[in-house]
Design an enzyme around this catalytic site. Structure first.
Site, PDB file in Angstrom:
ATOM      1  N   LYS A  21      12.733 -13.975  28.753  1.00  0.00           N
ATOM      2  CA  LYS A  21      13.430 -13.023  29.718  1.00  0.00           C
ATOM      3  C   LYS A  21      14.770 -13.742  30.239  1.00  0.00           C
ATOM      4  CE  LYS A  21      13.654 -13.860  34.239  1.00  0.00           C
ATOM      5  NZ  LYS A  21      14.910 -13.322  34.465  1.00  0.00           N
ATOM      6  N   GLU A  60      14.611 -27.396  32.389  1.00  0.00           N
ATOM      7  CA  GLU A  60      15.959 -28.051  32.407  1.00  0.00           C
ATOM      8  C   GLU A  60      16.413 -27.403  33.741  1.00  0.00           C
ATOM      9  OE1 GLU A  60      20.333 -28.277  30.603  1.00  0.00           O
ATOM     10  OE2 GLU A  60      18.728 -27.259  29.537  1.00  0.00           O
ATOM     11  N   CYS A  77      25.347 -27.546  34.047  1.00  0.00           N
ATOM     12  CA  CYS A  77      24.500 -28.477  34.654  1.00  0.00           C
ATOM     13  C   CYS A  77      24.796 -29.834  34.557  1.00  0.00           C
ATOM     14  CB  CYS A  77      23.158 -28.002  34.313  1.00  0.00           C
ATOM     15  SG  CYS A  77      22.751 -27.776  32.438  1.00  0.00           S
ATOM     16  N   GLU A  95      24.584 -29.482  44.029  1.00  0.00           N
ATOM     17  CA  GLU A  95      25.100 -28.827  42.571  1.00  0.00           C
ATOM     18  C   GLU A  95      26.049 -27.824  43.169  1.00  0.00           C
ATOM     19  OE1 GLU A  95      23.898 -27.998  38.434  1.00  0.00           O
ATOM     20  OE2 GLU A  95      22.680 -27.159  39.890  1.00  0.00           O
TER      21      GLU A  95
END
Length: 477
Positions: free
Chosen positions: A168, A243, A277, A377
């Site tokens: 997906k 992750e 990331c 973040e």
């Protein structure tokens, strides 16, 4: 208008059970450029059933057959490289000049193939034979910021291990996900071994996470979403590989080459418009040297050329969506409100770019560890420069984060730098800008994830371990 009206289930392109579609917005032009089929939980059930059936035969295929399969995938993938490059520029704003987004996946395919060639699926431990066997049906949920590579890393190691897959992709990058499914179809991946179901995380992602016939789920995305995946998967005690987010620190030691460290930090942090990331979004500089690095940071920022990602001269495209554009702007404003010093950039649109989700590359100094821009973040081209007093203070600041994905250290003395590297609580750390290696594992500490991808460690995420007794003389190397 591009149309992607099908899902890919059991080796065939098929319409979703309920006719629905999603629009893909070109982030450069802020207009619809494609429509994709939108699957449901019922479509996920169909895909899982196909994968479960295919697992019976694919799980016992030979390593030689799977190596040959990967070689075919590589050949077909590389024949579509230019098409992938143009497509990800349109769907997520990645410049066509950023060839790493397209060439990197083929390299990961080769690494998985090479590991499979020599991997010992049976070893001896004492009097036991220890077998590693494919774990089963794997659900793969991938993000939009590395729209090809992240999905490829998941699927190629799953195939190499003998698993069957239901993928997906992010809806933001569903067009390139469909093209990757076409690559696998042309490479003659057996029916049911790979399946593609577009859909929302809330519906399809949740259905796959909870599904009793899914043995493993591999997810890459935000920490908030990863927590939901983990919670949903807990009900069936399936393997979870996550992750997640990061807020990586680059510790610049006093003996470092300040210009080199500053220029590298900008290029690495603002690569992919900061949507990475592992971005070194916190730069820790000795308090006596902050003013020395600022001119290098500003000069390097000015070297970026913002514009149409289809233009080969563009080095920074737009961010992926209106929601991402707003989120970044809100965090930049929080830096101003909290009293950080704006060195360059800001909340206004870049000059001459009145349309598209373009963000000014932004650098703050005077940042303290409690500010939002030092803790959250941003996932955009925003750098927070924080001062530190000494080595212990630098490590305290760097490790004072819920994240632990990446870390970076610059310095002239390898022995001193190694102490700092060892003190960072992060899954992947680079010294003086050293390049990463596709054979080495990638993953995070703390809320940056569970498990590892890439290399032998990533391959073994897709394998179960079985201890067998009574066959003392039959262990194979």
């Amino acid at each position: 208008m591009r149309q992607y009206p099908h899902l890919y289930i059991d080796g065939r392109w098929t319409e979703p059970l309920e006719p629905r579609e999603a629009e893909l917005i070109d982030p450069t032009r802020e207009e619809v450029f494609a429509r994709v089929a939108l699957g449901s939980a019922a479509d996920a059930d169909r895909a899982v059933a196909a994968a479960r059936k295919a697992f019976e035969t694919f799980s016992v295929s030979s390593a030689a057959d799977r190596i040959a399969l990967i070689d075919r995938i590589i050949d077909v993938y590389e024949s579509h490289a230019d098409e992938f490059s143009e497509l990800i520029a349109r769907e997520v704003g990645i410049p066509v000049g950023n060839r790493a987004q397209v060439t990197g996946p083929a390299q990961h395919m080769r690494v998985a193939r090479d590991i499979l060639r020599d991997y010992p699926f049976e070893t001896r431990m004492g009097s036991a034979v220890v077998r590693r066997e494919p774990i089963g049906v794997c659900a793969l949920i991938s993000p939009w910021n590395w729209p090809i590579q992240t999905g490829v890393i998941k699927l190629i190691y799953g195939l190499a291990a003998g698993c069957t897959l239901v993928a997906k992709p992010s809806l933001n990058s569903a067009a390139s996900g469909a093209l990757m499914a076409q690559v696998l179809h042309e490479a003659e991946v057996p029916p049911g071994v790979f399946n593609l179901v577009n859909g929302t995380g809330r519906e399809v992602g949740d259905a796959l996470s909870r599904h009793r016939d899914v043995d493993m789920i591999s997810f890459t995305g935000s920490t908030a979403a990863g927590k939901l995946v983990g919670a949903a998967a807990a009900g069936t005690v399936k393997r979870v590989c996550l992750e997640l987010g990061g807020k990586s620190a680059n510790i610049v030691l006093p003996d470092a080459d300040l210009e080199r460290a500053a220029r590298w930090n900008i290029q690495r942090c603002f690569f992919n418009a900061g949507q990475s990331c592992h971005a070194p979004s916190r730069m820790l500089v000795h308090e006596s040297q902050v003013e020395q690095v600022v001119p290098f940071l500003v000069d390097e920022v000015r070297r970026f050329r913002l514009g149409d990602p289809l233009d080969s001269a563009t080095t920074m495209g737009p961010v992926v969506s209106a929601a991402q554009f707003k989120s970044i702007g809100d965090l930049v404003q929080s830096g101003l409100d909290d009293g950080a010093h704006l060195v360059t950039g800001g909340t206004e649109r870049p000059e001459g770019l009145d349309r598209g989700y373009f963000v000014r590359p932004t650098v703050f100094t005077g940042v303290t560890p409690d500010m939002r821009i030092a803790r959250e973040e941003v996932f955009g081209p925003v750098l927070a420069v924080l001062p530190y007093r000494d080595e212990d203070d630098a490590l305290r600041i760097a490790n004072d984060s819920p994240y632990g994905l990446g870390g970076y250290v610059f310095g002239d003395d390898p022995a001193k730098a190694r102490r700092v590297v060892n003190g960072l609580r992060a899954g992947r750390v680079s010294y003086n800008g050293a390049a990463t290696d596709s054979y080495a594992p990638m993953g995070g500490y703390k809320e940056s994830g569970i498990g590892r991808s890439m290399g032998r460690f990533g391959f073994e995420e897709y394998l179960e371990v079985k201890s067998v007794y009574g066959f003392e003389n039959e262990a194979r190397a």
